[in-house]
Design a protein around this motif. Sequence first.
Motif, PDB file in Angstrom:
ATOM      1  N   GLY A 197     -27.467  15.183  13.005  1.00 49.63           N
ATOM      2  CA  GLY A 197     -26.003  15.311  12.956  1.00 49.63           C
ATOM      3  C   GLY A 197     -25.189  14.009  12.872  1.00 49.63           C
ATOM      4  N   THR A 198     -25.840  13.152  13.532  1.00 50.90           N
ATOM      5  CA  THR A 198     -25.295  11.864  13.630  1.00 50.90           C
ATOM      6  C   THR A 198     -25.463  11.276  12.231  1.00 50.90           C
ATOM      7  N   SER A 199     -26.909  11.169  11.891  1.00 47.12           N
ATOM      8  CA  SER A 199     -27.155  10.750  10.695  1.00 47.12           C
ATOM      9  C   SER A 199     -26.609  11.281   9.229  1.00 47.12           C
ATOM     10  N   VAL A 200     -26.343  12.516   9.290  1.00 44.08           N
ATOM     11  CA  VAL A 200     -25.753  13.199   8.038  1.00 44.08           C
ATOM     12  C   VAL A 200     -24.115  12.572   8.231  1.00 44.08           C
ATOM     13  N   ASP A 201     -23.481  12.659   9.273  1.00 45.17           N
ATOM     14  CA  ASP A 201     -22.243  12.180   9.301  1.00 45.17           C
ATOM     15  C   ASP A 201     -22.041  10.558   8.721  1.00 45.17           C
TER      16      ASP A 201
ATOM     17  N   LYS B 251     -22.574  10.716   5.107  1.00 43.32           N
ATOM     18  CA  LYS B 251     -21.373  11.058   4.441  1.00 43.32           C
ATOM     19  C   LYS B 251     -20.258   9.935   4.789  1.00 43.32           C
ATOM     20  N   GLY B 252     -20.003   9.236   5.770  1.00 41.51           N
ATOM     21  CA  GLY B 252     -19.306   8.026   6.160  1.00 41.51           C
ATOM     22  C   GLY B 252     -19.330   6.765   5.318  1.00 41.51           C
ATOM     23  N   ASN B 253     -20.790   6.537   5.115  1.00 42.72           N
ATOM     24  CA  ASN B 253     -20.993   5.479   4.006  1.00 42.72           C
ATOM     25  C   ASN B 253     -20.711   5.793   2.526  1.00 42.72           C
ATOM     26  N   ALA B 254     -21.230   7.264   2.196  1.00 44.61           N
ATOM     27  CA  ALA B 254     -20.800   7.614   0.761  1.00 44.61           C
ATOM     28  C   ALA B 254     -19.276   7.651   0.643  1.00 44.61           C
ATOM     29  N   LYS B 255     -18.526   8.045   1.518  1.00 43.36           N
ATOM     30  CA  LYS B 255     -17.078   8.127   1.428  1.00 43.36           C
ATOM     31  C   LYS B 255     -16.543   6.726   1.278  1.00 43.36           C
TER      32      LYS B 255
ATOM     33  N   ALA C 122     -18.324   4.095   0.447  1.00 44.05           N
ATOM     34  CA  ALA C 122     -18.643   3.381  -1.022  1.00 44.05           C
ATOM     35  C   ALA C 122     -17.569   3.961  -1.995  1.00 44.05           C
ATOM     36  N   TYR C 123     -17.257   5.234  -2.052  1.00 46.74           N
ATOM     37  CA  TYR C 123     -16.547   5.958  -3.143  1.00 46.74           C
ATOM     38  C   TYR C 123     -15.118   5.185  -3.038  1.00 46.74           C
ATOM     39  N   ASP C 124     -14.680   4.907  -1.739  1.00 45.46           N
ATOM     40  CA  ASP C 124     -13.268   4.430  -1.635  1.00 45.46           C
ATOM     41  C   ASP C 124     -13.235   2.985  -2.170  1.00 45.46           C
ATOM     42  N   GLN C 125     -14.553   2.332  -1.905  1.00 42.54           N
ATOM     43  CA  GLN C 125     -14.494   0.744  -2.416  1.00 42.54           C
ATOM     44  C   GLN C 125     -14.505   1.109  -3.906  1.00 42.54           C
ATOM     45  N   LEU C 126     -15.339   1.815  -4.312  1.00 44.01           N
ATOM     46  CA  LEU C 126     -15.408   1.770  -5.912  1.00 44.01           C
ATOM     47  C   LEU C 126     -14.361   2.228  -6.647  1.00 44.01           C
ATOM     48  N   ALA C 127     -13.515   3.221  -6.045  1.00 35.44           N
ATOM     49  CA  ALA C 127     -12.273   3.729  -6.281  1.00 35.44           C
ATOM     50  C   ALA C 127     -11.098   2.916  -6.354  1.00 35.44           C
ATOM     51  N   ASN C 128     -11.000   2.154  -5.227  1.00 34.30           N
ATOM     52  CA  ASN C 128      -9.976   1.243  -5.098  1.00 34.30           C
ATOM     53  C   ASN C 128     -10.409  -0.205  -5.165  1.00 34.30           C
ATOM     54  N   GLY C 129     -11.660  -0.682  -5.673  1.00 31.73           N
ATOM     55  CA  GLY C 129     -11.965  -1.838  -5.750  1.00 31.73           C
ATOM     56  C   GLY C 129     -11.313  -2.543  -6.870  1.00 31.73           C
ATOM     57  N   PRO C 130     -11.908  -3.853  -7.337  1.00 25.28           N
ATOM     58  CA  PRO C 130     -11.543  -4.704  -8.635  1.00 25.28           C
ATOM     59  C   PRO C 130     -11.872  -3.934  -9.711  1.00 25.28           C
ATOM     60  N   VAL C 131     -13.067  -3.457  -9.848  1.00 26.25           N
ATOM     61  CA  VAL C 131     -13.458  -2.821 -11.006  1.00 26.25           C
ATOM     62  C   VAL C 131     -12.675  -1.506 -11.383  1.00 26.25           C
ATOM     63  N   ALA C 132     -12.371  -0.858 -10.474  1.00 25.74           N
ATOM     64  CA  ALA C 132     -11.576   0.373 -10.589  1.00 25.74           C
ATOM     65  C   ALA C 132     -10.265   0.071 -11.041  1.00 25.74           C
ATOM     66  N   ALA C 133      -9.610  -1.020 -10.272  1.00 29.86           N
ATOM     67  CA  ALA C 133      -8.260  -1.559 -10.596  1.00 29.86           C
ATOM     68  C   ALA C 133      -8.166  -1.948 -11.960  1.00 29.86           C
ATOM     69  N   THR C 134      -9.158  -2.790 -12.421  1.00 29.69           N
ATOM     70  CA  THR C 134      -9.394  -3.314 -13.931  1.00 29.69           C
ATOM     71  C   THR C 134      -9.319  -2.024 -14.974  1.00 29.69           C
TER      72      THR C 134
END
Length: 318
Positions: A10-14, A17-21, A23-35
């Motif tokens: 369960g800890t590994s899954v969490d 999930k935390g890492n994927a979220k 990464a998604y937040d970093q991509l969605a709010n990162g400089p590339v997404a902002a550009t």
Amino acid sequence: MATESPANGGTSVDTLKGNAKAAYDQLANGPVAATMKDQTAKTGAEFSNLANARRTPATPAATGQPLTHYHSFFSELLSWNNPRASAIAYASTVALIFAVRYLDIIRYFFKLTWMALGVTVLAEVTGKTILGHGLATQLRPRKYYTVSRETTDALIGDVHELVNFFVIEAQRILFAENVPASTAAAVGAFLSYFLAKVVPYWGLALIGTTVLFLAPLIYTTNQELIDHYVKEGSDMLNSQTEQLRQVASKHTSQATEITKQYMGDYTAKAQMMLHRGSASPEPAPKSNIKETDFPEAPKKDIKSEEVGVEGAEEPLAA
């Protein structure tokens, strides 16, 4: 160990999930997404500006007729005032030319049609056979989509304006309302006449589209340099034209003076000849012969004298 494995899992899954979220937040709010968001917003704004440019120009044609709103639209599109919209329009036109050239669009249309109809018919028949009701029937809208009269009128109005745009521009080019545009069209037609022998029609369309879009861009980018050379060429042409005009005027005046001189001489000679022909002849010189120098003419009848002489000679013969 066995009791810890579910917790570890369960800890590994969490963690995943935390890492994927993250990464998604970093991509969605990162400089590339902002550009990307910034470029998307700017592109949408430029397309809005291009759509708002569709209005009737204030300057009419040379005949006084109002121009169409497509004159303003294409002028704004080709002027590259909205570079993203102009670039997308150019890329779309080039892609359409290559698609027409290398893709059998009509054949693909028929293929897509029979596949779509086959899927809907199969779904309807299968649904009625197995479920008792057709699947296509369940997807059918409660009310079929229709085109409103306002949309049709607007579409017909746009088509009418577009046709008039090409008709008016063809006449303006033909009657040289804009001399540079007519010259460019003449040069383009001249080159196309010879290129058509070696270049296919899709190639001519590609060349024409490239020139139509990139020539204004090159001019606006190097406007000062181009205007400088154009002004120098115009000044040189004007000076040469003025010199030719002066030389022609000089020779014309000389020829006029010589012609006037010859005409004056010939006129004087002709008048002299006419004066001599119409003058009275000189009187004949008087003779010294008098009337008394001639013998006096006989006053008697010559016939009666001859008869008398014949009557006197007859007795001598007897």
